[in-house]
Scaffold this motif. Structure first.
Motif, mmCIF file in Angstrom:
data_model
loop_
_atom_site.group_PDB
_atom_site.id
_atom_site.type_symbol
_atom_site.label_atom_id
_atom_site.label_comp_id
_atom_site.label_asym_id
_atom_site.label_seq_id
_atom_site.Cartn_x
_atom_site.Cartn_y
_atom_site.Cartn_z
ATOM 1 N N SER A 1 0.568 -1.703 0.176
ATOM 2 C CA SER A 1 -0.039 0.056 0.303
ATOM 3 C C SER A 1 0.901 0.853 0.034
ATOM 4 O O SER A 1 0.767 1.941 -0.531
ATOM 5 C CB SER A 1 -1.278 -0.103 1.089
ATOM 6 N N VAL A 2 2.437 1.152 0.927
ATOM 7 C CA VAL A 2 2.629 2.246 1.194
ATOM 8 C C VAL A 2 3.599 2.504 -0.439
ATOM 9 O O VAL A 2 3.496 4.279 -1.210
ATOM 10 C CB VAL A 2 4.135 2.002 1.241
ATOM 11 N N ALA A 3 3.923 1.182 -1.310
ATOM 12 C CA ALA A 3 4.435 1.587 -3.029
ATOM 13 C C ALA A 3 3.378 2.482 -3.809
ATOM 14 O O ALA A 3 3.468 2.655 -4.109
ATOM 15 C CB ALA A 3 5.287 0.254 -2.639
ATOM 16 N N LEU A 4 1.922 1.681 -3.865
ATOM 17 C CA LEU A 4 0.933 2.164 -4.351
ATOM 18 C C LEU A 4 0.761 3.197 -4.024
ATOM 19 O O LEU A 4 0.536 4.845 -5.165
ATOM 20 C CB LEU A 4 -0.411 1.464 -4.569
ATOM 21 N N PHE A 5 0.742 4.598 -3.363
ATOM 22 C CA PHE A 5 0.400 5.209 -2.467
ATOM 23 C C PHE A 5 1.478 6.695 -3.049
ATOM 24 O O PHE A 5 1.357 7.246 -3.409
ATOM 25 C CB PHE A 5 0.509 5.740 -1.246
ATOM 26 N N SER A 6 3.283 5.820 -2.282
ATOM 27 C CA SER A 6 4.154 6.226 -3.222
ATOM 28 C C SER A 6 4.425 6.784 -4.476
ATOM 29 O O SER A 6 4.239 7.740 -5.354
ATOM 30 C CB SER A 6 5.088 5.751 -2.434
ATOM 31 N N ASN A 7 3.528 5.611 -5.639
ATOM 32 C CA ASN A 7 3.338 5.699 -7.141
ATOM 33 C C ASN A 7 2.217 6.792 -7.924
ATOM 34 O O ASN A 7 2.468 7.805 -8.556
ATOM 35 C CB ASN A 7 2.824 4.687 -7.390
#
Length: 51
Positions: free
Chosen positions: A32-38
């Protein structure tokens, strides 16, 4: 889903859920952090989300 809600539904404690499924929850957090960062990058943000 909130761990307290899941634990109540299963008749367990939040601590038991974390002990049994903690590895899955950690993987979901990382994803979820990776998706949000993207999504921040796509929106033009200069920095991403921090885990």
């Amino acid at each position: 889903m909130n761990v307290k809600v899941i634990s109540e539904r299963l008749g367990n404690t939040p601590d038991m859920i974390y002990k049994v499924y903690g590895h899955v929850l950690k993987e979901m957090e990382t994803e979820s952090v990776a998706l949000f960062s993207n999504s921040l990058q796509v929106a033009g943000a200069r920095t991403g989300a921090i885990q």
